[in-house]
Design a protein around this motif. Structure first.
Motif, PDB file in Angstrom:
ATOM      1  N   LEU A 157      23.950 -46.039 -41.622  1.00  0.00           N
ATOM      2  CA  LEU A 157      22.543 -46.054 -41.230  1.00  0.00           C
ATOM      3  C   LEU A 157      22.397 -46.074 -39.720  1.00  0.00           C
ATOM      4  N   THR A 158      23.238 -46.844 -39.033  1.00  0.00           N
ATOM      5  CA  THR A 158      23.168 -46.901 -37.573  1.00  0.00           C
ATOM      6  C   THR A 158      23.388 -45.527 -36.965  1.00  0.00           C
ATOM      7  N   GLU A 159      24.392 -44.813 -37.474  1.00  0.00           N
ATOM      8  CA  GLU A 159      24.668 -43.469 -36.968  1.00  0.00           C
ATOM      9  C   GLU A 159      23.479 -42.552 -37.221  1.00  0.00           C
ATOM     10  N   LEU A 160      22.882 -42.676 -38.389  1.00  0.00           N
ATOM     11  CA  LEU A 160      21.719 -41.848 -38.718  1.00  0.00           C
ATOM     12  C   LEU A 160      20.560 -42.126 -37.772  1.00  0.00           C
ATOM     13  N   LEU A 161      20.262 -43.401 -37.537  1.00  0.00           N
ATOM     14  CA  LEU A 161      19.133 -43.738 -36.673  1.00  0.00           C
ATOM     15  C   LEU A 161      19.372 -43.287 -35.237  1.00  0.00           C
ATOM     16  N   GLU A 162      20.605 -43.367 -34.783  1.00  0.00           N
ATOM     17  CA  GLU A 162      20.927 -42.887 -33.437  1.00  0.00           C
ATOM     18  C   GLU A 162      20.742 -41.377 -33.344  1.00  0.00           C
ATOM     19  N   LEU A 163      21.183 -40.653 -34.382  1.00  0.00           N
ATOM     20  CA  LEU A 163      21.008 -39.205 -34.388  1.00  0.00           C
ATOM     21  C   LEU A 163      19.531 -38.836 -34.456  1.00  0.00           C
ATOM     22  N   ARG A 164      18.766 -39.611 -35.233  1.00  0.00           N
ATOM     23  CA  ARG A 164      17.339 -39.324 -35.363  1.00  0.00           C
ATOM     24  C   ARG A 164      16.633 -39.526 -34.028  1.00  0.00           C
ATOM     25  N   ALA A 165      17.040 -40.549 -33.300  1.00  0.00           N
ATOM     26  CA  ALA A 165      16.442 -40.800 -31.985  1.00  0.00           C
ATOM     27  C   ALA A 165      16.820 -39.703 -30.991  1.00  0.00           C
ATOM     28  N   ALA A 166      18.054 -39.230 -31.081  1.00  0.00           N
ATOM     29  CA  ALA A 166      18.522 -38.211 -30.144  1.00  0.00           C
ATOM     30  C   ALA A 166      18.023 -36.815 -30.495  1.00  0.00           C
TER      31      ALA A 166
END
Length: 451
Positions: free
Chosen positions: A185-194
């Motif tokens: 989930l952390t990786e997903l949220l970081e990608l979504r922000a970027a």
């Protein structure tokens, strides 16, 4: 993009455009032409394969989502010289004619028998409901599955190994295209922000038809299916949580959903054929924010709320608030829909889902109703109704709810409720038919719970 996947027990690597469909990869890059393209939208079943143990339509899976998956096609069962038991049964029972649809039929039967080694006739019919054949009588096809069962086919099935090393598509190329496969989930949220402009893809059952229709051509996409936090159905305290990437098929297999959410199970079973159910997700059905979607109506009746999340934190809101307008969910560019939360139904409750379309099975909704009621000694203590295909977005019916809530069930109340819903709904298309049908479905609900 270079991807690797296990196909019929062999590790394969191939360079393909990320959004090239898996069906085309199998046929053009691997020469596996048993899977055919019929409708191109997941309705005919000619492209049916088994991916990670589940029947799916290969025409609805972008190549980058197939990376790291284990795939079985008709070529992995047997050859014309050495057929397996299921293939032989189709031949001996006369379940084969032109061969265009037969591979998909056989794969659908195989998927069923892997999960249920002794299905009933009705279970066979449901399992094959998404596979259309215009040459052979369906009875012969059903008989072929019965014969395979009688010949001990289930005893020959073995667990298949996934040979992939775990490398997944992640990154941007020189042209600006970017395709990601986060696993946390952390990786997903970081990608979504970027990459707030990236398309979020789960089941792709809406996205691929839109691509074919020229409505979109993603050059950036994030695959949601590998994030464990978006999966699973659980009951914690007084709430039931459903991950946004839970599929309709997951709901139908869930003991929790069967026990507490039978109306949601009914809606999931009516939302396409098994191969579509194994791809279409709850989150996608809600985030699409379409008035014709099947699940929002019943979830509105169940008083569901949704949780959205970003690196900035979480927000929880009612489903009614989440669907702001047609194709307009309340999601900020950096947010994802994480889960759906449903209050556990009371012991004195009943719930139903009704759907009417242009035909009985596997059809788009022309009207749907989700109904939830809590009843004690014939008095309706709580009453909620969600309606679909009557407005641009799914709606609650507050006038109907107000008339019924707190009242004792009588023939007079039932008729008043039917008249109220007839007056309350205001569909733009076929208004007379939809209003009459809504009234009849309300009558049916009361007739089912108090004959």
């Amino acid at each position: 993009m270079r991807i690797e996947l296990t196909v019929n027990g062999k590790l394969e690597r191939v360079d393909v455009p990320p959004m090239k469909l898996l069906l085309a990869v199998l046929r053009e890059d691997f020469g596996l032409t048993g899977s055919k393209e019929g409708c191109g939208e997941g309705e005919c079943g000619a492209c049916s394969i088994i991916m990670d143990g589940r029947l799916i339509n290969a025409c609805l899976v972008p190549a980058f989502q197939a990376a790291g998956r284990e795939i079985l096609t008709i070529e992995g069962l047997g050859t014309s010289e050495k057929m397996d038991i299921l293939q032989k049964a189709f031949v001996t029972e006369g379940g084969v004619q032109c061969g265009f649809c037969t591979p998909g039929m056989i794969l659908a039967a195989r998927a069923l028998l892997e999960e249920n080694p002794a299905p009933s006739q009705e279970e066979i019919k449901i399992a094959l409901s998404g596979n259309i054949c215009r040459c052979t009588g369906y009875e012969k096809i059903y008989n072929a599955v019965d014969k395979a069962v009688a010949d001990g086919y289930a005893d020959t099935l073995k667990t298949r190994a996934n040979l992939c090393a775990g490398d997944l598509p992640n990154g941007m190329d020189d042209t600006g295209s970017a395709f990601f496969s986060p696993t946390t989930l952390t990786e997903l949220l970081e990608l979504r922000a970027a990459h707030p402009d990236a398309v979020l893809i789960a089941g792709a059952t809406d996205i691929v038809p839109d691509m074919r229709g020229g409505k979109m051509n993603p050059v950036k996409a994030i695959d949601l299916n590998r994030v464990p936090e978006l999966q699973g159905i659980a009951k914690t305290g007084d709430n039931i949580t459903i991950g946004s990437c839970v599929t309709n098929g997951d709901i139908l297999r869930s003991p929790i959903a069967k026990k507490y959410l039978p109306a949601l199970c009914t809606a999931s079973a009516r939302s396409g054929a098994p191969a579509v159910q194994n791809r279409a997700t709850v989150g996608g059905n809600l985030a699409t924010a379409s008035g014709a979607a099947d699940l929002p109506g019943v979830l509105l009746a169940l008083d569901a709320s949704v949780v959205v999340e970003s690196l900035d934190g979480r927000r929880e809101m009612s489903l009614l608030k989440f669907i702001k307008g047609y194709r307009e969910p309340d999601l900020k560019p950096n947010e994802i829909l994480r889960e759906i939360v449903i209050p556990a139904p009371k012991e004195n409750s009943v719930q139903r889902f009704y759907k009417r379309g242009s035909r009985k099975a596997l059809t788009l909704s022309r009207i749907s109703l989700g109904v939830y009621a809590e009843i004690t000694n014939g008095v309706i203590e709580e009453f909620r109704v969600g309606a679909g295909s009557m407005s641009p977005v799914p709606i609650r019916l507050p006038q109907l709810e107000s008339v019924v809530k707190g009242q004792k069930i009588t023939p007079e109340l039932v008729e008043k409720a039917a008249q109220t819903v007839y007056a309350e709904v205001n569909p733009r298309k076929s208004p007379a038919w939809r209003k009459t049908m809504a009234a009849n479905l309300v009558r049916r609900f009361f007739d089912e719970i108090v004959p």
